[in-house]
Design an enzyme around this catalytic site. Structure first.
Site, PDB file in Angstrom:
ATOM      1  CB  VAL B 170      -5.448  -6.308   6.794  1.00 18.44           C
ATOM      2  CG1 VAL B 170      -4.316  -6.054   7.773  1.00 18.44           C
ATOM      3  CG2 VAL B 170      -6.694  -6.763   7.529  1.00 18.44           C
ATOM      4  N   PRO B 171      -4.245  -3.216   5.332  1.00 20.40           N
ATOM      5  CG  PRO B 171      -4.171  -0.961   5.917  1.00 20.40           C
ATOM      6  CD  PRO B 171      -4.815  -2.261   6.291  1.00 20.40           C
ATOM      7  CB  CYS B 172       0.284  -5.797   4.596  1.00 18.45           C
ATOM      8  SG  CYS B 172      -0.264  -6.572   3.077  1.00 18.45           S
ATOM      9  CG  HIS B 173      -1.015  -1.276   0.569  1.00 19.86           C
ATOM     10  ND1 HIS B 173      -2.176  -1.944   0.914  1.00 19.86           N
ATOM     11  CD2 HIS B 173      -1.341   0.045   0.521  1.00 19.86           C
ATOM     12  CE1 HIS B 173      -3.169  -1.070   1.042  1.00 19.86           C
ATOM     13  NE2 HIS B 173      -2.682   0.150   0.818  1.00 19.86           N
TER      14      HIS B 173
END
Lengths: 156, 202
Positions: B170-173
């Site tokens: 889950v690409p919170c970056h």
């Protein structure tokens, strides 16, 4: 804080459970018995209280599973050929020294108390919990077993 | 201690080296086949350091940076979901393969099923909105808050992203400050920079 992750519990206790089972049922059945013990533990695990004595608890299960094997053998449910034979030759094959081979000849109660003390390294309170007896009775079983072993060794 | 006691203690064969580890893996597989393995985990090496990946029968439940070791991750899973936690690397093979492909730039999104059990309420909507930001693009905290249904909740969005149990997947970056500053990152800002560089954003 509840019980630890099962993997931690397994890693902490698997060595002595295995030692106990090898000594009790022999190397051929130890692995099966090991699986049965920890599967039973896993089934009951989420219902355990956080302050449970996990070491004594798992040995209680192992003790019960070992008794199942012994009972099955006594009923002849296990082919005779698969039975680990008693005696010095068998001991040598398993890497057991003479004493543990001799311990196979003890009465079940004495043998299991001895195993829980010296193979599983439990104290008398935990042996009592595992065997469903009192610490004093556990101590007596161990000392009787030691006495028997000494006598047998002297006879040789 | 008498001689006889000493001999009893030393005279017993233990398991062969590696035998108990193998027996433990067999136990985990059997537990899974009998529906008793609530959480299977694996320790995974990556260019960003050691990760702990864990899944339930429904899907991936966490992928954590193991900077403080594996144990705290397992303890949290045991306390929050179930203590039936066992190491079962084979159960995470597909995730491991997807991660390898991602780090080799051969994969732009993850196909593995996700179990949102560790995320509740608004945080779940924020992370779902974050999961929709594609590889190579970025969004602001305000934008994911808007996509989650409350544009004014940028701060809550930041909190939800900060406790994302599945970074990378889950690409919170990909969520940055409005001005383009990197903002924070659970695993440390260097990892965020690494991931954005890998994706060609930086």
């Amino acid at each position: 804080m509840g019980v630890p992750p099962f993997q931690k519990f397994l890693e902490e206790h698997r060595d002595r459970v295995f030692r106990f089972l090898v000594a009790s049922v022999g190397p051929a059945d130890a692995e099966d018995c090991f699986q049965e013990t920890f599967m039973a533990a896993l089934r009951a695990y989420p219902r355990l209280r956080a302050d449970s004595n996990l070491g004594a608890w798992v040995m209680t299960i192992a003790h019960r599973k070992a008794l199942d094997v012994h009972r099955a053998r006594a009923r002849g449910a296990v082919a005779v050929a698969e039975l680990p034979e008693r005696g010095a030759e068998d001991g040598a094959r398993d890497g057991e020294r003479g004493l543990w081979a001799a311990a196979r000849g003890l009465a079940a109660r004495q043998r299991h108390a001895l195993l829980l003390r010296f193979a599983a390294d439990l104290d008398y309170a935990d042996i009592a919990a595992a065997m469903g007896t009192s610490p004093e009775a556990a101590r007596q079983s161990v000392s009787q077993a030691l006495k028997r072993l000494r006598r047998e060794l002297d006879d040789e | 201690m008498s001689d006889i006691e000493r001999e009893l203690r030393s005279g017993l064969p233990g398991a062969a080296p590696g035998a108990l580890e193998a027996a433990s893996l067999r136990l985990a597989e059997r537990a899974a086949s009998e529906g008793l393995l609530d959480i299977a985990y694996a320790v995974v090496d990556s260019p960003l350091g050691t990760l702990v990946a864990a899944r339930t029968p429904r899907g991936l439940v966490t992928l954590s940076y193991a900077d403080s070791g594996v144990d705290p991750v397992l303890e949290q899973l045991a306390a929050r979901l179930s203590p039936r936690v066992l190491e079962a690397p084979a159960r995470l093979d597909s995730l491991r393969r997807e991660l390898d492909e991602y780090f080799e730039r051969r994969r732009r999104s993850f196909d593995i099923e996700i179990d949102w059990a560790l995320v509740r309420g608004f945080a779940r909507r924020i992370l779902a909105a974050t999961a929709a930001v594609p590889f190579g693009e970025v969004a602001s905290y305000r934008e994911v808050a808007r996509a989650a249904g409350n544009e004014r909740a940028a701060r809550a969005a930041g909190n939800a992203l900060g406790s994302n149990p599945m970074p990378i997947v889950v690409p919170c970056h990909r969520v940055l400050r409005s001005g383009g500053a990197l903002g924070g990152y659970t695993g440390g800002i260097e990892r965020k920079r690494f991931l954005l560089t890998l994706e060609g954003v930086l």
